[in-house]
Design an enzyme around this catalytic site. Structure first.
Site, PDB file in Angstrom:
ATOM      1  N   CYS A  51     -13.148 -50.193  20.189  1.00 19.32           N
ATOM      2  CA  CYS A  51     -13.364 -48.737  20.831  1.00 19.32           C
ATOM      3  C   CYS A  51     -14.422 -48.263  20.761  1.00 19.32           C
ATOM      4  O   CYS A  51     -15.086 -47.699  21.264  1.00 19.32           O
ATOM      5  CB  CYS A  51     -12.089 -47.903  20.363  1.00 19.32           C
ATOM      6  SG  CYS A  51     -12.296 -46.358  21.393  1.00 19.32           S
ATOM      7  N   GLY A  57     -17.662 -37.070  15.145  1.00 22.73           N
ATOM      8  CA  GLY A  57     -17.197 -36.467  13.974  1.00 22.73           C
ATOM      9  C   GLY A  57     -16.778 -37.632  13.011  1.00 22.73           C
ATOM     10  O   GLY A  57     -16.080 -37.503  12.049  1.00 22.73           O
ATOM     11  N   CYS A 117      -6.135 -45.498  18.693  1.00 20.91           N
ATOM     12  CA  CYS A 117      -6.417 -44.011  19.004  1.00 20.91           C
ATOM     13  C   CYS A 117      -5.631 -43.759  20.634  1.00 20.91           C
ATOM     14  O   CYS A 117      -5.363 -42.617  20.875  1.00 20.91           O
ATOM     15  CB  CYS A 117      -7.934 -43.800  19.237  1.00 20.91           C
ATOM     16  SG  CYS A 117      -8.584 -45.462  19.999  1.00 20.91           S
ATOM     17  N   GLY A 171      -9.500 -32.872  17.616  1.00 20.43           N
ATOM     18  CA  GLY A 171      -9.066 -32.884  16.037  1.00 20.43           C
ATOM     19  C   GLY A 171     -10.206 -32.235  15.147  1.00 20.43           C
ATOM     20  O   GLY A 171     -11.284 -31.543  15.842  1.00 20.43           O
ATOM     21  N   VAL A 172      -9.817 -32.063  14.170  1.00 22.79           N
ATOM     22  CA  VAL A 172     -10.543 -31.141  13.120  1.00 22.79           C
ATOM     23  C   VAL A 172     -12.060 -31.723  12.991  1.00 22.79           C
ATOM     24  O   VAL A 172     -12.929 -30.875  12.933  1.00 22.79           O
ATOM     25  CB  VAL A 172      -9.956 -31.276  11.774  1.00 22.79           C
ATOM     26  CG1 VAL A 172     -10.777 -30.504  10.479  1.00 22.79           C
ATOM     27  CG2 VAL A 172      -8.523 -30.622  11.684  1.00 22.79           C
ATOM     28  N   ASP A 173     -12.170 -33.024  12.769  1.00 17.68           N
ATOM     29  CA  ASP A 173     -13.603 -33.482  12.497  1.00 17.68           C
ATOM     30  C   ASP A 173     -14.540 -33.350  13.575  1.00 17.68           C
ATOM     31  O   ASP A 173     -15.595 -32.876  13.335  1.00 17.68           O
ATOM     32  CB  ASP A 173     -13.396 -35.060  12.028  1.00 17.68           C
ATOM     33  CG  ASP A 173     -12.661 -35.423  10.948  1.00 17.68           C
ATOM     34  OD1 ASP A 173     -12.387 -34.489   9.927  1.00 17.68           O
ATOM     35  OD2 ASP A 173     -11.806 -36.338  10.962  1.00 17.68           O
ATOM     36  N   MET A 203     -15.957 -35.164  21.494  1.00 18.09           N
ATOM     37  CA  MET A 203     -14.643 -34.013  20.782  1.00 18.09           C
ATOM     38  C   MET A 203     -13.353 -34.767  21.368  1.00 18.09           C
ATOM     39  O   MET A 203     -13.136 -34.730  22.415  1.00 18.09           O
ATOM     40  CB  MET A 203     -14.954 -32.620  21.293  1.00 18.09           C
ATOM     41  CG  MET A 203     -16.360 -32.100  20.919  1.00 18.09           C
ATOM     42  SD  MET A 203     -16.488 -30.683  21.273  1.00 18.09           S
ATOM     43  CE  MET A 203     -15.402 -29.767  20.152  1.00 18.09           C
TER      44      MET A 203
HETATM   45  N1  LIG Z   1     -10.519 -38.779  22.919  1.00 18.81           N
HETATM   46  C1  LIG Z   1     -11.750 -38.651  22.583  1.00 18.81           C
HETATM   47  N2  LIG Z   1     -12.675 -37.795  23.203  1.00 18.81           N
HETATM   48  C2  LIG Z   1     -14.093 -37.659  22.632  1.00 18.81           C
HETATM   49  N3  LIG Z   1     -14.181 -37.901  21.431  1.00 18.81           N
HETATM   50  C3  LIG Z   1     -13.292 -38.771  20.410  1.00 18.81           C
HETATM   51  C4  LIG Z   1     -12.074 -39.114  21.158  1.00 18.81           C
HETATM   52  N4  LIG Z   1     -11.545 -39.627  20.180  1.00 18.81           N
HETATM   53  C5  LIG Z   1     -12.041 -39.942  19.103  1.00 18.81           C
HETATM   54  N5  LIG Z   1     -13.565 -39.365  19.369  1.00 18.81           N
HETATM   55  C6  LIG Z   1     -14.669 -39.247  18.489  1.00 18.81           C
HETATM   56  O1  LIG Z   1     -14.692 -40.231  17.452  1.00 18.81           O
HETATM   57  C7  LIG Z   1     -14.714 -39.878  16.323  1.00 18.81           C
HETATM   58  C8  LIG Z   1     -13.919 -40.507  15.392  1.00 18.81           C
HETATM   59  O2  LIG Z   1     -12.475 -40.444  15.930  1.00 18.81           O
HETATM   60  P1  LIG Z   1     -11.151 -40.882  15.285  1.00 18.81           P
HETATM   61  O3  LIG Z   1     -10.104 -41.040  16.207  1.00 18.81           O
HETATM   62  O4  LIG Z   1     -11.365 -41.690  13.990  1.00 18.81           O
HETATM   63  O5  LIG Z   1     -10.770 -39.485  14.629  1.00 18.81           O
HETATM   64  P2  LIG Z   1     -10.898 -38.540  13.295  1.00 18.81           P
HETATM   65  O6  LIG Z   1     -11.703 -38.992  12.264  1.00 18.81           O
HETATM   66  O7  LIG Z   1      -9.479 -37.965  12.791  1.00 18.81           O
HETATM   67  O8  LIG Z   1     -11.734 -37.337  13.956  1.00 18.81           O
HETATM   68  P3  LIG Z   1     -10.970 -35.969  14.642  1.00 18.81           P
HETATM   69  O9  LIG Z   1     -10.481 -35.141  13.568  1.00 18.81           O
HETATM   70  O10 LIG Z   1     -12.209 -35.452  15.442  1.00 18.81           O
HETATM   71  O11 LIG Z   1     -10.043 -36.334  15.543  1.00 18.81           O
HETATM   72  C9  LIG Z   1     -14.322 -38.297  16.355  1.00 18.81           C
HETATM   73  O12 LIG Z   1     -14.572 -37.264  15.380  1.00 18.81           O
HETATM   74  C10 LIG Z   1     -14.857 -37.951  17.840  1.00 18.81           C
HETATM   75  O13 LIG Z   1     -16.158 -37.463  17.717  1.00 18.81           O
END
Ligand SMILES: Nc1ncnc2c1ncn2[C@@H]1O[C@H](COP(=O)(O)OP(=O)(O)OP(=O)(O)O)[C@@H](O)[C@H]1O
Length: 442
Positions: A101, A126, A222, A14-16, A11
């Site tokens: 990553c 997500g 990220c 973020g939204v996803d 997690m």
């Molecule tokens: N700092 C973090 N800690 C834990 N899980 C992460 C983190 N950053 C990313 N993730 C995981 O990787 C997925 C994809 O990350 P991305 O950075 O592409 O964000 P995203 O598609 O905008 O998703 P979100 O809305 O959940 O941030 C996220 O949905 C989450 O499950």
């Protein structure tokens, strides 16, 4: 009553990933939310965005009434991703930190933490992507430790799991997942596989995740946060100044402060030059950056590339390729760019040659780089836009909906300009020797 399955959801705050956790809970699983800290960051106003994100993830877990953990992979991120990134920059290549990553952190360290340390039956993220497995099949996967033998994956895996595009093609993230291991994929759920971003946002609103919805969409790198990327990278790399050299006549057009932040196809700001020039090549030994006078210059177009040992997600390598040494599929080197038909040939060392059906420009035609030269970039978000359009490191292959995997591009075929020059030289030589010029039509 069957056993209640335990799923660890990554997690980000973020939204996803918040909606991913919500969906898992609704499916009746025991869900644990885990936030990863990968970078010690303060943004330009001195605010630690990681803490804010962690707090957001924690609040979602509270709302869902599920346990929350935080893990730090700052050291691992530094070694596996960031050092790698700097090394690639020094070689004049533009790496993709998000692919790295996923490969090294989320689907390796985090995966092991979820399965082995927390004892989960599966991990989830997500991402907008899909696998060829149903949830129950994921849970049935035993925790196998692969024997370290000479045999390749194809001898060991009976039913390899495929990585496929998510239902929302506009959000599909398989590009970023193209280097993850089969072992991790077999134990992964993507709860958003069948949903659109619009629907996910609606679900977040209905679930009361308003603090998460208010946030800006995360983009690209990220860990760095909102800051000037050029200044950021210059904290870590010594700039290597050099000349801007015309690819057409070899004349020096000006000087630059360092080539590693200059990306292929990007408009170069050259002091004293009124006209636009575009970066077409770099010589990392001399520091010369070659430029061309038009945005669609033939020096920017190529139709072949060779990768290093290709990473195949499901079958290593695909049976068709083993059988015939050749395979028709589709190619992409930029997240979300239109797929290009290609023919792939396999080399003995596991690398592949990719021949495209048409030459492609270093960047997608008519994109932002010509309007947004690097010097004007206000933040890493813009830099990421240019990165995404620049010479990328990874060639990602698709067959229909399936993402087959990717390989780092280590060699490119000749540009259209080089080929054109070669043809001209040949004609001139023939004329000099008074030989008849071959008629290309006949
Ligand atoms: N700092 C973090 N800690 C834990 N899980 C992460 C983190 N950053 C990313 N993730 C995981 O990787 C997925 C994809 O990350 P991305 O950075 O592409 O964000 P995203 O598609 O905008 O998703 P979100 O809305 O959940 O941030 C996220 O949905 C989450 O499950």
């Amino acid at each position: 009553m069957g056993v209640v399955r335990h799923v660890v959801c990554a997690m980000s705050g973020g939204v996803d990933s918040s909606v991913a956790a919500l969906l898992l809970k609704r499916r009746g699983y025991n869900v644990t939310g885990v936030f990863m800290k990968n970078w010690d960051s303060l943004d330009e106003s001195g605010v630690c965005s990681t803490e804010r994100d962690c707090d957001d993830a924690y609040r979602v877990c509270q709302t869902l009434d599920i346990p929350f953990h935080q893990v730090s992979y700052v050291k691992e991120y530094w070694h596996d991703v960031f050092s790698n990134l700097l090394k690639e920059y020094e070689k004049g290549r533009t790496p993709n930190p998000d692919i790295l990553c996923n490969k090294y952190i989320k689907f390796n360290h985090f995966h092991k933490y979820a399965i082995h340390t927390l004892g989960a039956d599966a991990m989830a993220t997500g991402h907008y992507a899909r696998t060829s497995q149903e949830d129950e099949e994921v849970f049935q996967q035993s925790h196998t430790t692969r024997p370290t033998t000479l045999f390749r994956d194809r001898f060991e895996i009976r039913n390899p799991v495929k990585l496929c595009k998510g239902a929302d093609l506009a959000k599909d993230q398989t590009f970023f997942l193209s280097q993850i291991s089969q072992d991790a994929l077999r134990k992964t759920l993507f709860p958003l596989a069948g949903l659109t971003k619009e629907f996910v946002k609606k679900m977040a609103a209905e679930a009361g995740f308003h603090h998460v919805l208010k946030k800006k969409e995360s983009m690209g790198i990220c860990f760095i946060g909102e800051r000037n990327f050029e200044n950021f990278i210059l904290e870590y790399l010594e700039p290597k100044p050099g000349n801007f050299v015309s690819i057409e006549d070899g004349t020096v057009k000006g000087t630059h402060k360092g080539w590693f932040t200059l990306t292929l196809g990007q408009r170069a700001r050259i002091g004293g030059q009124k006209d636009a020039w575009f970066v077409v090549d770099k010589d990392i030994v001399t520091g010369d950056v070659f430029v061309a006078p038009t945005t669609n210059h033939p020096a920017l177009f190529r139709d072949t590339a060779r990768t290093d040992r290709f990473h195949w997600i499901a079958s290593d390598p695909p049976a068709e390729l083993v059988r015939t040494q050749m395979m028709e599929c589709h190619f992409r080197f930029i997240h979300q760019m239109a797929l290009i038909p290609c023919t792939v040939t396999l080399n003995m060392d596991g690398s592949v040659w990719i021949s495209l059906s048409q030459p492609v420009r270093a960047l997608t035609p008519g994109q932002v780089s010509s309007q947004a030269p690097l010097q004007d970039f206000p933040s890493h978000v813009d830099f990421m836009r240019s990165l995404a359009l620049s010479l990328p490191q990874f060639a990602v292959l698709y067959k229909g909906d399936e993402c087959l995997g990717s390989g780092k591009m280590v060699q490119l075929g000749p540009s259209e300009f080089t080929l054109q020059k070669g043809r001209e030289r040949m004609v001139a030589n023939l004329q000099q020797n008074d030989e008849p010029i071959p008629d290309p039509a006949g």
